[in-house]
Design a protein around this motif. Structure first.
Motif, PDB file in Angstrom:
ATOM      1  N   GLY A 189      12.736 -12.678  30.341  1.00  0.00           N
ATOM      2  CA  GLY A 189      13.135 -14.055  30.589  1.00  0.00           C
ATOM      3  C   GLY A 189      14.517 -14.407  30.089  1.00  0.00           C
ATOM      4  N   GLY A 190      15.251 -13.443  29.573  1.00  0.00           N
ATOM      5  CA  GLY A 190      16.590 -13.723  29.077  1.00  0.00           C
ATOM      6  C   GLY A 190      16.594 -14.028  27.595  1.00  0.00           C
ATOM      7  N   PRO A 191      17.777 -14.082  27.000  1.00  0.00           N
ATOM      8  CA  PRO A 191      17.899 -14.273  25.547  1.00  0.00           C
ATOM      9  C   PRO A 191      17.621 -15.708  25.109  1.00  0.00           C
ATOM     10  N   VAL A 192      17.123 -15.818  23.874  1.00  0.00           N
ATOM     11  CA  VAL A 192      16.885 -17.107  23.222  1.00  0.00           C
ATOM     12  C   VAL A 192      17.823 -17.191  22.028  1.00  0.00           C
ATOM     13  N   LEU A 193      18.639 -18.251  21.958  1.00  0.00           N
ATOM     14  CA  LEU A 193      19.580 -18.448  20.857  1.00  0.00           C
ATOM     15  C   LEU A 193      18.839 -19.026  19.652  1.00  0.00           C
ATOM     16  N   LEU A 194      19.031 -18.407  18.490  1.00  0.00           N
ATOM     17  CA  LEU A 194      18.458 -18.886  17.235  1.00  0.00           C
ATOM     18  C   LEU A 194      19.602 -19.215  16.282  1.00  0.00           C
ATOM     19  N   THR A 195      19.606 -20.430  15.745  1.00  0.00           N
ATOM     20  CA  THR A 195      20.633 -20.860  14.807  1.00  0.00           C
ATOM     21  C   THR A 195      19.989 -21.041  13.439  1.00  0.00           C
ATOM     22  N   PHE A 196      20.476 -20.310  12.443  1.00  0.00           N
ATOM     23  CA  PHE A 196      19.878 -20.230  11.117  1.00  0.00           C
ATOM     24  C   PHE A 196      20.621 -21.088  10.106  1.00  0.00           C
ATOM     25  N   ARG A 197      19.883 -21.770   9.245  1.00  0.00           N
ATOM     26  CA  ARG A 197      20.438 -22.363   8.030  1.00  0.00           C
ATOM     27  C   ARG A 197      20.439 -21.268   6.964  1.00  0.00           C
ATOM     28  N   ALA A 198      21.203 -21.466   5.920  1.00  0.00           N
ATOM     29  CA  ALA A 198      21.235 -20.492   4.825  1.00  0.00           C
ATOM     30  C   ALA A 198      19.824 -20.285   4.284  1.00  0.00           C
ATOM     31  N   GLY A 199      19.390 -19.036   4.196  1.00  0.00           N
ATOM     32  CA  GLY A 199      18.084 -18.693   3.647  1.00  0.00           C
ATOM     33  C   GLY A 199      16.932 -18.765   4.626  1.00  0.00           C
ATOM     34  N   GLN A 200      17.193 -19.117   5.869  1.00  0.00           N
ATOM     35  CA  GLN A 200      16.135 -19.282   6.861  1.00  0.00           C
ATOM     36  C   GLN A 200      15.872 -17.973   7.599  1.00  0.00           C
ATOM     37  N   ASN A 201      14.629 -17.743   7.975  1.00  0.00           N
ATOM     38  CA  ASN A 201      14.220 -16.594   8.776  1.00  0.00           C
ATOM     39  C   ASN A 201      13.726 -17.100  10.127  1.00  0.00           C
ATOM     40  N   ALA A 202      13.396 -16.184  11.031  1.00  0.00           N
ATOM     41  CA  ALA A 202      12.865 -16.579  12.338  1.00  0.00           C
ATOM     42  C   ALA A 202      11.669 -15.706  12.692  1.00  0.00           C
ATOM     43  N   LEU A 203      10.725 -16.295  13.444  1.00  0.00           N
ATOM     44  CA  LEU A 203       9.515 -15.599  13.871  1.00  0.00           C
ATOM     45  C   LEU A 203       9.198 -15.900  15.338  1.00  0.00           C
ATOM     46  N   PRO A 204      10.102 -15.558  16.270  1.00  0.00           N
ATOM     47  CA  PRO A 204       9.783 -15.771  17.678  1.00  0.00           C
ATOM     48  C   PRO A 204       8.653 -14.832  18.108  1.00  0.00           C
ATOM     49  N   SER A 205       7.896 -15.252  19.127  1.00  0.00           N
ATOM     50  CA  SER A 205       6.764 -14.437  19.575  1.00  0.00           C
ATOM     51  C   SER A 205       6.757 -14.340  21.102  1.00  0.00           C
ATOM     52  N   PHE A 206       6.003 -13.349  21.596  1.00  0.00           N
ATOM     53  CA  PHE A 206       5.870 -13.162  23.039  1.00  0.00           C
ATOM     54  C   PHE A 206       4.507 -12.556  23.343  1.00  0.00           C
ATOM     55  N   ALA A 207       4.042 -12.781  24.564  1.00  0.00           N
ATOM     56  CA  ALA A 207       2.778 -12.201  25.024  1.00  0.00           C
ATOM     57  C   ALA A 207       3.050 -10.805  25.556  1.00  0.00           C
ATOM     58  N   GLY A 208       2.301  -9.835  25.032  1.00  0.00           N
ATOM     59  CA  GLY A 208       2.453  -8.454  25.470  1.00  0.00           C
ATOM     60  C   GLY A 208       1.143  -7.909  26.009  1.00  0.00           C
ATOM     61  N   THR A 209       1.248  -6.895  26.858  1.00  0.00           N
ATOM     62  CA  THR A 209       0.091  -6.280  27.497  1.00  0.00           C
ATOM     63  C   THR A 209      -0.003  -4.819  27.087  1.00  0.00           C
ATOM     64  N   VAL A 210      -1.221  -4.336  26.846  1.00  0.00           N
ATOM     65  CA  VAL A 210      -1.418  -2.950  26.455  1.00  0.00           C
ATOM     66  C   VAL A 210      -0.687  -2.015  27.428  1.00  0.00           C
ATOM     67  N   ASN A 211      -0.042  -1.003  26.876  1.00  0.00           N
ATOM     68  CA  ASN A 211       0.724   0.025  27.595  1.00  0.00           C
ATOM     69  C   ASN A 211       2.017  -0.476  28.216  1.00  0.00           C
ATOM     70  N   GLN A 212       2.404  -1.726  27.947  1.00  0.00           N
ATOM     71  CA  GLN A 212       3.680  -2.254  28.429  1.00  0.00           C
ATOM     72  C   GLN A 212       4.795  -1.703  27.547  1.00  0.00           C
ATOM     73  N   ALA A 213       5.845  -1.167  28.146  1.00  0.00           N
ATOM     74  CA  ALA A 213       7.009  -0.679  27.392  1.00  0.00           C
ATOM     75  C   ALA A 213       8.009  -1.822  27.271  1.00  0.00           C
ATOM     76  N   ILE A 214       8.431  -2.119  26.018  1.00  0.00           N
ATOM     77  CA  ILE A 214       9.366  -3.225  25.802  1.00  0.00           C
ATOM     78  C   ILE A 214      10.488  -2.779  24.856  1.00  0.00           C
ATOM     79  N   THR A 215      11.606  -3.475  24.971  1.00  0.00           N
ATOM     80  CA  THR A 215      12.724  -3.293  24.055  1.00  0.00           C
ATOM     81  C   THR A 215      13.156  -4.667  23.559  1.00  0.00           C
ATOM     82  N   VAL A 216      13.245  -4.827  22.229  1.00  0.00           N
ATOM     83  CA  VAL A 216      13.743  -6.052  21.623  1.00  0.00           C
ATOM     84  C   VAL A 216      15.252  -5.901  21.480  1.00  0.00           C
ATOM     85  N   ARG A 217      16.013  -6.864  22.010  1.00  0.00           N
ATOM     86  CA  ARG A 217      17.475  -6.803  21.997  1.00  0.00           C
ATOM     87  C   ARG A 217      18.044  -7.978  21.205  1.00  0.00           C
ATOM     88  N   ILE A 218      18.981  -7.666  20.305  1.00  0.00           N
ATOM     89  CA  ILE A 218      19.690  -8.667  19.514  1.00  0.00           C
ATOM     90  C   ILE A 218      21.136  -8.685  19.992  1.00  0.00           C
TER      91      ILE A 218
END
Length: 124
Positions: A31-60
């Motif tokens: 679906g394309g990239p999602v922009l995340l803007t962080f404050r100092a000390g903040q982390n991120a936990l984006p999620s996605f629905a995955g299907t068994v045996n699906q090959a995926i690559t996470v890109r930053i």
């Protein structure tokens, strides 16, 4: 909840306290990239629905936070893969998902720094 601030040796001065939740968003595979803007000390936990045996690559891309640790977590919260990099763009190694469910990408900038990056999940 309370935050206690006890100045050393009774000194006086001013400070600002900012509370931040981890960034959370939903990503769509291919679906394309999602922009995340962080404050100092903040982390991120984006999620996605995955299907068994699906090959995926996470890109930053567009990383201006310096060193960042990115982990791909299975629906049960255990780690599938991870990488740390200070590069502007990098990928986690391609993974074949072991089960269907909601996968989480843990993004943890090193140190307390503000900035941004984009994350995308590509299905192969």
């Amino acid at each position: 909840y309370a935050i206690a601030i006890d100045p050393y040796l009774g000194r006086s001065g001013a400070l600002t306290v900012t509370l931040s939740q981890d960034l959370a968003s939903t990503i769509t595979v291919n679906g394309g990239p999602v922009l995340l803007t962080f404050r100092a000390g903040q982390n991120a936990l984006p999620s996605f629905a995955g299907t068994v045996n699906q090959a995926i690559t996470v890109r930053i891309t567009g990383n201006n936070l310096g060193n960042v640790t990115v982990k791909l977590l299975k629906p049960d919260g255990t780690q599938l893969t991870s990488a740390s990099s200070s590069a502007s763009s990098f990928n986690l190694s391609t993974q074949t998902l072991p089960v269907s469910g909601t996968y989480t990408i843990s993004i943890d900038p090193s140190g307390a720094i503000a900035g941004s990056l984009s994350v995308a999940v590509d299905g192969i």
